[in-house]
Enzyme design. Structure first.
Site, PDB file in Angstrom:
ATOM      1  CG  HIS A 135      -2.002  -1.002   1.186  1.00 55.76           C
ATOM      2  ND1 HIS A 135      -2.907  -1.129   0.164  1.00 55.76           N
ATOM      3  CD2 HIS A 135      -2.297  -1.988   2.075  1.00 55.76           C
ATOM      4  CE1 HIS A 135      -3.719  -2.135   0.411  1.00 55.76           C
ATOM      5  NE2 HIS A 135      -3.372  -2.680   1.563  1.00 55.76           N
ATOM      6  CG  ASP A 151      -5.085  -5.861   0.068  1.00 58.05           C
ATOM      7  OD1 ASP A 151      -4.939  -6.466   1.139  1.00 58.05           O
ATOM      8  OD2 ASP A 151      -5.621  -4.741  -0.004  1.00 58.05           O
ATOM      9  CG  HIS A 178      -7.885  -1.395   0.038  1.00 56.69           C
ATOM     10  ND1 HIS A 178      -7.888  -2.088   1.232  1.00 56.69           N
ATOM     11  CD2 HIS A 178      -8.997  -0.625   0.056  1.00 56.69           C
ATOM     12  CE1 HIS A 178      -8.932  -1.733   1.947  1.00 56.69           C
ATOM     13  NE2 HIS A 178      -9.625  -0.850   1.262  1.00 56.69           N
TER      14      HIS A 178
END
Length: 193
Positions: A144, A178, A180
């Site tokens: 991320h 994932d 996101h």
């Protein structure tokens, strides 16, 4: 319903993955302590120098609680990222380099993130040296984290670092499953194209 839930990103996650890998006949577990931590020049291939410097500074500027434990700081303000003016106010800097309210910093964040990134880098090197596969178990995770921001408990983008390392020697595909998916890794890869 307003009830506190524990996050899945805990040390138990690493233990479970390690135990599963040990059950595979051809699994060698290598501790990151056997490697030298990554040089800052490798980190700035995928992250902005200003962001890496911010993470480095957390190692010396983070406060402690009255009992001496490390104090966590969470972002609470988010200065406009498009502005050429940057604040030196600690809360403003923390928010500037973050994309969420729940990724904390403390004095050991940089050290932990570098060890996790070191695992990914060395897994990529193992593949380049002939291993059929390598799996880096990293905490904190990295996918991320973007070029100049942290988020989702990610500080340094391990996936992008491994992809860039492997990409120096051929084509690379990135599969991120994932919920996101792609936010940090895609941000970095697009900048490198």
């Amino acid at each position: 319903d307003g009830q506190r839930e524990h996050h899945a990103e805990t040390p138990k996650r690493i233990d479970a993955i390690e135990q599963a890998l040990l059950k595979i006949k051809r699994s060698d577990i290598v501790n990151t302590g056997q490697f030298d931590p990554l040089a800052e020049r490798l980190l700035t291939r995928i992250h902005s120098p200003e962001y890496v410097q911010f993470l480095l500074e957390t190692a010396v500027t983070e406060p402690r609680t009255k009992s001496g434990r490390l104090a966590y700081r969470y972002p609470s303000v988010f200065p406009f990222r498009g502005s050429p003016d940057r604040t030196n106010q600690p809360n403003g800097r923390l928010g500037y380099f973050s994309i969420d309210l729940y990724t904390p910093v403390h004095a050991k964040v940089y050290q932990a993130a570098v060890l996790s990134a070191t695992a990914s880098f060395n897994a990529a090197l193992d593949v380049l040296l002939g291993e059929q596969a390598a799996y880096a178990i990293g905490r904190p995770p990295g996918h991320h984290a973007g070029y100049d921001y942290m988020g989702g408990y990610c500080y340094l983008n391990n996936a992008a670092l491994a992809a860039v390392t492997l990409g120096d020697h051929g084509k690379v595909g990135i599969l991120d499953v994932d919920f996101h998916h792609g936010n940090g890794t895609e941000n970095i890869v697009k900048r490198l194209q």
